[in-house]
Write an enzyme that holds these catalytic residues in place. Sequence first.
Site, PDB file in Angstrom:
ATOM      1  N   ALA A  40       1.359  -0.888   0.361  1.00  0.00           N
ATOM      2  CA  ALA A  40      -0.041  -0.169   0.306  1.00  0.00           C
ATOM      3  C   ALA A  40       0.885   1.312  -0.184  1.00  0.00           C
ATOM      4  CB  ALA A  40      -1.144   0.039   0.996  1.00  0.00           C
ATOM      5  N   GLY A  45       6.801   1.276   6.050  1.00  0.00           N
ATOM      6  CA  GLY A  45       7.420   0.085   4.752  1.00  0.00           C
ATOM      7  C   GLY A  45       7.393   0.486   3.470  1.00  0.00           C
ATOM      8  N   CYS A  46       6.419   0.648   3.081  1.00  0.00           N
ATOM      9  CA  CYS A  46       6.466   0.919   1.509  1.00  0.00           C
ATOM     10  C   CYS A  46       6.837   1.968   0.971  1.00  0.00           C
ATOM     11  CB  CYS A  46       4.599   1.144   1.147  1.00  0.00           C
ATOM     12  SG  CYS A  46       4.384  -0.829   1.094  1.00  0.00           S
ATOM     13  N   THR A  47       6.691   3.074   1.778  1.00  0.00           N
ATOM     14  CA  THR A  47       7.096   4.492   1.589  1.00  0.00           C
ATOM     15  C   THR A  47       8.940   4.273   1.618  1.00  0.00           C
ATOM     16  OG1 THR A  47       5.712   5.535   2.549  1.00  0.00           O
ATOM     17  CG2 THR A  47       7.936   6.761   2.618  1.00  0.00           C
ATOM     18  N   ALA A  50      10.224   2.517  -1.271  1.00  0.00           N
ATOM     19  CA  ALA A  50      10.021   3.558  -2.755  1.00  0.00           C
ATOM     20  C   ALA A  50      11.274   4.648  -2.404  1.00  0.00           C
ATOM     21  CB  ALA A  50       8.637   4.184  -2.893  1.00  0.00           C
TER      22      ALA A  50
END
Length: 155
Positions: A40, A45-47, A50
């Site tokens: 998401a 974590g995804c930030t 990325a």
Amino acid sequence: MSRLSAGDPAPEFSLADDTGATVSLADLRGRKVIVYFYPAAMTPGCTKQACDFTDSLASLQAAGYEVVGISPDKPEKLAKFRERDSLTIRLLSDPTKEVLAAYGAFGEKKLYGKVVEGVIRSTVVVDEDGKVELAQYNVKATGHVAKLRRDLQLD
């Protein structure tokens, strides 16, 4: 859910990016492509992941790699994610989760000790001919790009 292995043909895809443009794996033929799957946009974590890919993008491109991130998020949310975090990688939307499933990046996983169905954080490197060069599943968000660079012998 079947996972991909080195030598497998990479499943084709055509997905909308955060601007609404369609990006196809076939359009990237002739270059190596790092396709990473994340749960998401705009989560911690995804930030981190990325941003790590964005920070490494120039050196990855210099080594002949393109990077695309795929999540179930809608293009509008991906556009906010890109803008908020100054991301330069391509973010693709797979709301039906068909591409995630084709790559083995959607299915049962453990989350806080419970078995749930969701996106399995994964990275697949596709070679210039559309074959899987490397497939990694259940990767960690933090430190993954550095490990991937080592695995690809880029450091």
